[in-house]
Enzyme design. Structure first.
Site, mmCIF file in Angstrom:
data_model
loop_
_atom_site.group_PDB
_atom_site.id
_atom_site.type_symbol
_atom_site.label_atom_id
_atom_site.label_comp_id
_atom_site.label_asym_id
_atom_site.label_seq_id
_atom_site.Cartn_x
_atom_site.Cartn_y
_atom_site.Cartn_z
ATOM 1 C CB SER A 162 -1.601 -21.032 -0.931
ATOM 2 O OG SER A 162 -1.676 -20.507 -2.238
ATOM 3 C CB THR A 163 2.316 -18.313 -1.730
ATOM 4 O OG1 THR A 163 1.240 -17.977 -2.600
ATOM 5 C CG2 THR A 163 3.624 -17.775 -2.272
ATOM 6 C CG HIS A 188 -4.052 -23.011 -3.323
ATOM 7 N ND1 HIS A 188 -4.193 -21.907 -2.523
ATOM 8 C CD2 HIS A 188 -5.157 -23.782 -3.101
ATOM 9 C CE1 HIS A 188 -5.329 -21.990 -1.848
ATOM 10 N NE2 HIS A 188 -5.930 -23.118 -2.181
ATOM 11 C CG MET A 281 -2.018 -13.901 -1.600
ATOM 12 S SD MET A 281 -1.475 -12.536 -0.559
ATOM 13 C CE MET A 281 0.269 -12.473 -0.981
ATOM 14 C CG ASP A 284 -8.919 -22.024 -0.032
ATOM 15 O OD1 ASP A 284 -10.073 -22.231 0.385
ATOM 16 O OD2 ASP A 284 -8.293 -22.839 -0.734
#
Length: 340
Positions: A162-163, A188, A281, A284
């Site tokens: 993600s991030t 993401h 973050m 998930d």
């Protein structure tokens, strides 16, 4: 209190962004700058925790300013820009330069769409305040590990990020040889950016990187990037794996969800899989990685020191589903060792 500096050449945009951010008690706007040169002086004086930065500005564009900022005064940055024909590539340029995240202005008249971006902007600024930002040194092209791997269709590698993941994936995928088993990736990111992202990865890696398609059978040496807004799962037909893509509710806060992919892999591939959770973050992928681990798969989490945000890997470690916790530059080599 998270101290924010807003940099945007539009006085209207600066006003609205300030109004949005200060509606949350955790945030305080400490300065407004109309261009990069004014922002430079404010950053030194005010030392903000997070900068909201526009892309298109007079005298110096946002990406150029970001590159200079990360080299001399690393600070968490959330890009806030209008959606244009070139916005996908510009956003990727900004992430490459060191931006933590990005928010797209919904309209040319930001007043009309402020409610659309309010929740997203606040959350991403809060997230950015917790991010690990380091001096940005231009990344050299990664050399893949030239270990001889037998071509096989029964092994599969799955990665969730993600991030900070767009840059982390370059390092991991860039280090894998062309004979690697198929790799499935959930990153993401909005769908409108993913095609450009896949094309960039394809230019950097010896692997063939492409967007995943429904019903596609996995091929050795190929990376499949999940589509935005749809879940991706692994299925099996006889001795071969194939991809199933479909609509569904968000799982663990996301669609596509890393948990959805990892859970399917735990059932279909079992001990023939390798699962990797990278910077991001939230949580998930943590439960899915645990289920893969329970099914006999080998599992890796990126370590805290090399993560932009140590969220998803941290939750994976807490659940007990991780075999190895490694710095980002060591992950590709570890994957290759697990395959030999």
């Amino acid at each position: 209190m998270i101290r924010v500096l807003i940099v945007d050449d539009s006085a209207t945009a600066r006003h609205i962004l300030r109004e949005i951010l200060e509606s949350d008690a955790r945030l305080k706007v400490v300065g407004l700058a109309a261009d990069a040169y004014i922002a430079r002086d404010m950053i030194v004086e005010l030392k903000p925790d997070v900068i909201c930065l526009d892309v298109e500005m007079p005298r110096m564009d946002g990406v150029t300013f970001l590159q200079k900022l990360m080299l001399h005064y690393p600070t968490p940055v959330v890009m806030v820009s209008s959606l244009t024909r070139n916005s996908a590539n510009t956003t990727l340029d900004a992430l490459e330069a060191g931006a933590i995240d990005y928010v797209t202005k919904p309209h040319s008249h930001i007043y009309d769409g402020k409610e659309e971006i309010k929740e997203e902007l606040i959350q991403k600024v809060v997230n950015a305040s917790h991010a690990r930002v380091q001096k940005k040194i231009p990344m050299m092209k990664v050399n893949p590990h030239h270990t001889s791997l037998s071509e096989t269709t029964h092994k599969v590698i799955v990665i969730g990020a993600s991030t900070g993941g767009t840059e982390a994936l370059k390092v991991v995928l860039g280090g894998l040889p062309s004979t690697s088993p198929a790799v499935l990736v959930v990153q993401h990111m909005p769908h409108s950016f993913l095609e450009s992202f896949a094309m960039r990865l394809n230019q950097l890696c010896v692997l063939d990187v492409k967007m995943a398609r429904h019903g596609e059978f996995l091929q050795t040496g190929t990376v499949y990037i999940a589509q935005g807004g749809k879940h991706m799962v692994l299925r099996r037909s006889g001795a071969s794996y194939f991809i199933e893509i479909g609509l569904g509710a968000k799982v663990s806060g996301h669609c596509p969800s890393v948990d959805v992919l990892f859970n399917s892999v735990s059932k279909v591939a079992g001990s023939n899989a390798i699962g990797v959770i990278l910077t991001g973050m939230g949580s998930d992928g943590a439960r899915g990685l645990f289920h893969m681990h329970e099914a006999g798969a080998k599992t890796i989490a990126q370590n805290e020191e090399s993560c932009v945000v140590y969220g998803m890997p941290k939750e994976s470690v807490k659940l007990g589903g991780v075999d190895e916790v490694l710095p980002l530059p060591e992950i590709a080599h570890a994957i290759v060792k697990m395959l030999v």
